[in-house]
Scaffold this motif. Sequence first.
Motif, PDB file in Angstrom:
ATOM      1  N   LEU A   1       0.844  -1.191   0.000  1.00  0.00           N
ATOM      2  CA  LEU A   1       0.000   0.000   0.000  1.00  0.00           C
ATOM      3  C   LEU A   1       0.880   1.242   0.000  1.00  0.00           C
ATOM      4  O   LEU A   1       1.873   1.304   0.723  1.00  0.00           O
ATOM      5  N   PHE A   2       0.502   2.239  -0.806  1.00  0.00           N
ATOM      6  CA  PHE A   2       1.190   3.525  -0.817  1.00  0.00           C
ATOM      7  C   PHE A   2       0.401   4.524   0.021  1.00  0.00           C
ATOM      8  O   PHE A   2      -0.833   4.454   0.096  1.00  0.00           O
ATOM      9  N   SER A   3       1.106   5.481   0.617  1.00  0.00           N
ATOM     10  CA  SER A   3       0.421   6.565   1.322  1.00  0.00           C
ATOM     11  C   SER A   3      -0.264   7.470   0.308  1.00  0.00           C
ATOM     12  O   SER A   3       0.052   7.445  -0.894  1.00  0.00           O
ATOM     13  N   GLU A   4      -1.190   8.291   0.791  1.00  0.00           N
ATOM     14  CA  GLU A   4      -1.986   9.152  -0.098  1.00  0.00           C
ATOM     15  C   GLU A   4      -1.094  10.114  -0.891  1.00  0.00           C
ATOM     16  O   GLU A   4      -1.378  10.433  -2.043  1.00  0.00           O
ATOM     17  N   ASP A   5       0.010  10.581  -0.268  1.00  0.00           N
ATOM     18  CA  ASP A   5       0.908  11.511  -0.963  1.00  0.00           C
ATOM     19  C   ASP A   5       1.996  10.789  -1.763  1.00  0.00           C
ATOM     20  O   ASP A   5       2.915  11.432  -2.297  1.00  0.00           O
ATOM     21  N   SER A   6       1.917   9.449  -1.826  1.00  0.00           N
ATOM     22  CA  SER A   6       2.862   8.604  -2.577  1.00  0.00           C
ATOM     23  C   SER A   6       4.308   8.733  -2.086  1.00  0.00           C
ATOM     24  O   SER A   6       5.243   8.391  -2.806  1.00  0.00           O
ATOM     25  N   ALA A   7       4.487   9.201  -0.846  1.00  0.00           N
ATOM     26  CA  ALA A   7       5.845   9.376  -0.311  1.00  0.00           C
ATOM     27  C   ALA A   7       6.302   8.168   0.503  1.00  0.00           C
ATOM     28  O   ALA A   7       7.495   8.012   0.756  1.00  0.00           O
ATOM     29  N   LYS A   8       5.353   7.346   0.927  1.00  0.00           N
ATOM     30  CA  LYS A   8       5.701   6.169   1.732  1.00  0.00           C
ATOM     31  C   LYS A   8       5.076   4.916   1.122  1.00  0.00           C
ATOM     32  O   LYS A   8       4.015   4.973   0.479  1.00  0.00           O
ATOM     33  N   LEU A   9       5.755   3.805   1.381  1.00  0.00           N
ATOM     34  CA  LEU A   9       5.278   2.495   0.931  1.00  0.00           C
ATOM     35  C   LEU A   9       5.186   1.595   2.157  1.00  0.00           C
ATOM     36  O   LEU A   9       6.133   1.522   2.951  1.00  0.00           O
ATOM     37  N   PHE A  10       4.041   0.922   2.318  1.00  0.00           N
ATOM     38  CA  PHE A  10       3.832   0.007   3.444  1.00  0.00           C
ATOM     39  C   PHE A  10       3.742  -1.416   2.893  1.00  0.00           C
ATOM     40  O   PHE A  10       2.984  -1.677   1.957  1.00  0.00           O
ATOM     41  N   VAL A  11       4.514  -2.313   3.495  1.00  0.00           N
ATOM     42  CA  VAL A  11       4.586  -3.690   3.003  1.00  0.00           C
ATOM     43  C   VAL A  11       4.298  -4.643   4.154  1.00  0.00           C
ATOM     44  O   VAL A  11       4.978  -4.599   5.190  1.00  0.00           O
TER      45      VAL A  11
ATOM     46  N   LEU B   1       5.447  -5.510   9.561  1.00  0.00           N
ATOM     47  CA  LEU B   1       5.028  -4.458   8.634  1.00  0.00           C
ATOM     48  C   LEU B   1       6.211  -3.530   8.407  1.00  0.00           C
ATOM     49  O   LEU B   1       6.776  -2.988   9.365  1.00  0.00           O
ATOM     50  N   HIS B   2       6.566  -3.330   7.160  1.00  0.00           N
ATOM     51  CA  HIS B   2       7.723  -2.506   6.828  1.00  0.00           C
ATOM     52  C   HIS B   2       7.260  -1.160   6.284  1.00  0.00           C
ATOM     53  O   HIS B   2       6.339  -1.088   5.463  1.00  0.00           O
ATOM     54  N   VAL B   3       7.928  -0.087   6.743  1.00  0.00           N
ATOM     55  CA  VAL B   3       7.633   1.266   6.272  1.00  0.00           C
ATOM     56  C   VAL B   3       8.836   1.744   5.463  1.00  0.00           C
ATOM     57  O   VAL B   3       9.965   1.767   5.957  1.00  0.00           O
ATOM     58  N   ILE B   4       8.587   2.113   4.203  1.00  0.00           N
ATOM     59  CA  ILE B   4       9.638   2.519   3.271  1.00  0.00           C
ATOM     60  C   ILE B   4       9.367   3.953   2.820  1.00  0.00           C
ATOM     61  O   ILE B   4       8.233   4.277   2.432  1.00  0.00           O
TER      62      ILE B   4
ATOM     63  N   HIS C   1      14.591   2.473   3.988  1.00  0.00           N
ATOM     64  CA  HIS C   1      13.815   1.695   4.958  1.00  0.00           C
ATOM     65  C   HIS C   1      13.731   2.485   6.265  1.00  0.00           C
ATOM     66  O   HIS C   1      14.742   2.756   6.906  1.00  0.00           O
ATOM     67  N   LEU C   2      12.508   2.863   6.643  1.00  0.00           N
ATOM     68  CA  LEU C   2      12.327   3.690   7.839  1.00  0.00           C
ATOM     69  C   LEU C   2      12.149   2.871   9.108  1.00  0.00           C
ATOM     70  O   LEU C   2      12.735   3.180  10.147  1.00  0.00           O
ATOM     71  N   HIS C   3      11.302   1.830   9.040  1.00  0.00           N
ATOM     72  CA  HIS C   3      10.951   1.130  10.282  1.00  0.00           C
ATOM     73  C   HIS C   3      10.292  -0.207   9.951  1.00  0.00           C
ATOM     74  O   HIS C   3       9.725  -0.386   8.876  1.00  0.00           O
ATOM     75  N   THR C   4      10.339  -1.122  10.897  1.00  0.00           N
ATOM     76  CA  THR C   4       9.590  -2.372  10.816  1.00  0.00           C
ATOM     77  C   THR C   4       8.793  -2.552  12.103  1.00  0.00           C
ATOM     78  O   THR C   4       9.365  -2.532  13.198  1.00  0.00           O
ATOM     79  N   PHE C   5       7.472  -2.669  11.962  1.00  0.00           N
ATOM     80  CA  PHE C   5       6.617  -3.022  13.106  1.00  0.00           C
ATOM     81  C   PHE C   5       6.638  -4.540  13.240  1.00  0.00           C
ATOM     82  O   PHE C   5       6.216  -5.254  12.327  1.00  0.00           O
ATOM     83  N   GLN C   6       7.124  -5.024  14.369  1.00  0.00           N
ATOM     84  CA  GLN C   6       7.225  -6.469  14.565  1.00  0.00           C
ATOM     85  C   GLN C   6       5.872  -7.046  14.988  1.00  0.00           C
ATOM     86  O   GLN C   6       5.041  -6.331  15.563  1.00  0.00           O
TER      87      GLN C   6
END
Length: 711
Positions: free
Chosen positions: A469-479, A486-489, A498-503
């Motif tokens: 999923l992409f954020s509304e402003d297309s600046a972030k990618l969630f995988v 959950l990975h935040v890119i 790669h910004l963060h991973t929610f375990q």
Amino acid sequence: MWGRGGERRAPRVASPSAGMGEFKVHRVRFFNYVPSGIRCVAYNNQSNRLAVSRTDGTVEIYNLSANYFQEKFFPGHESRATEALCWANGQRLFSAGLNGEIIEYDLQALNIKYAMDAFGGPIWSMAASPNGSQLLVSKQLLVGCEDGSVKLFQITPDKIQFERNFDRQKSRILSLSWHPAGTHIAAGSIDYISVFDVKSGSAIHKMLVDRQYMGVSKRKCIIWGVAFLSDGTVISVDSAGKVQFWDSATGTLVKNHLIANADVQSIAISDQEDSFVVGTAEGTVFHFQLVSVTSNSSEKRWVRTKPFQHHTHDVRAVAHSPIALISGGTDTHLVIRPLMEKVEVKNYDAALRKITFPHRRLVSCAKKKQLLLFQFAHHLELWRLGSTVATGKNGDTLPLSKNADHLLHLKTKGPENIICSCISPCGSWIAYSTASRFFLYRLNYDHDNINLQRVSKMPAFLRSALQILFSEDSAKLFVASNQGSLHVIRLLEGSFKHLHTFQPQSGTVESMCLLAVSPDGNWLAASGTSAGVHVYNVKQLKLHCTVPAYNFPVTALAIAPNTNNLVIAHSDQQVFEYSIPDKQYTQWSRTIQKQGFHHLWLQRDTPITHISFHPKRPMHILLHDAYMFCIIDKSLPLPNDKTLLYNPLPPTNESDIIRRRTAHAFKISKKYKPLLFMDLLDERTLVAVERPLDDIIAQLPPPIKKKKFGT
């Protein structure tokens, strides 16, 4: 759009007094999606789940207790043509196929646990030892191979282990069945059925099958299925259109039923052994029942009771649950036919089900550029919607001044199916995942030309993503990974960070299958294969709250603009609204739970797969399943069971408008179907992606032609 063409003004789905106005609808019918045919089905009585394998190697898990929802799937693979599928040891799922491997699936992480070569060539059949067998120390698995061998494997806690071979036969083993006590095995081959003693592994009987077919001797008779009963009877189905009953103690034929002019390809028996179902190459499913000869007689016999014609092509697989007959085949439909005498409550269990489309989205949309991304098994297609300058009145079909453009055909490399895909809202990024790789592309548009740049060195932990999923402003990618994290890119021009991973929570390995991000980019909601939904604070990179667990799996979720209310749809057709800032259900959600949904709403048999919101009307929730599009207006009263739920006609006169002012909150249109995707492009425009069933059938191989009398 009609075909590749037109655009259509939809009928009003609400009255003008509700402030709805009308939408211009892009009616899209060029998503040329054809589901793969069904090859095997396996029913698990303990969990009331159904495993389904398709011809492309995909395996799907349906939760029959959760309104027949497809809660899990394992993506297909070109080299994995599944020929056999079975449950063993309660919750363990195995498959085998023509590549000669036995595969076990990890139902938590949603990947393949391991693949083991059976060293017998292609595997045609498989059967797990029965639950009631007292003679076995532990569970065992049988496979029947191309080289005529029947191989016995021990099921250990974490794997399977080869134990021994049974006496080798002269031709491939196409079907297997255990005696319920676990003492003997029936094996169907070409022209004969073998009965084995499990202890010794020796063949004690070989029962020859008559090759006669409608009075003509065929070259060979293929035993497509066998079923071993407690009393020693073996039931066989074969390529000569026969259902036969054999005495395994003497090796003799007891009874013969000629039921079809083509192959009888599959058989499944009920746990009580009082009923069984067979499927034929003509698309017919026959039900046999054990009935008393006379009303006061204890003698019983098998009687063919009901033929069902719910398929157009070969019925390759059947299963028998306590309350239904289940069938699937070349026409891609999974059909669940309830046995009315077994259904206690006449609710949705009593309705015939025909499941055709996956219960997940295969379409994503870049609203700003009016682009649609279509996901196929081995490629993606990017289309730009057409446009019109014509005007017309409500219900008119408008001619296109510019046709839809097929901009991109992106083919995957390798044998693996695509698991999921997404296009960013701005249309500049495309991401997709397979079981072993993750791909990210940057798109640059130069008029009608597209420059595609692949982002290299994507990290390995992104592979096997279940949702992107992409954020509304297309600046972030969630995988969402299949390991529960959950990975935040962050996306940069042509690269990423790669910004963060929610375990996963408390050490669980629960796969996250659905994601939703708030329009302001602050909140991320994730739903797993169980019923829980977790909400994360994206700015502070921490878990914010967990929505109270619910008994039924989540089918769709979305976060509303401004309010940050999370709307969640479940497989039992309940819809909840949860305030993320307040960490509690909203007043509207409490009201609708207290009053209850309309009974017709709850009886719908396809799940809600998409939820969205109107940018200018905060009281509206837009959602759809395969057969209806609905706008819920939270400002209007809820319908009760005496109210007409489906009322698609616009008001015709003033008194009608006054009557409709007291109308209820649910505005439903059934005009567009089957509906694979529907969403707002802007405040006045909708896009509807339809896939008519006739278009799918037209692309299937021709069915067997039946000769009609007098022709």
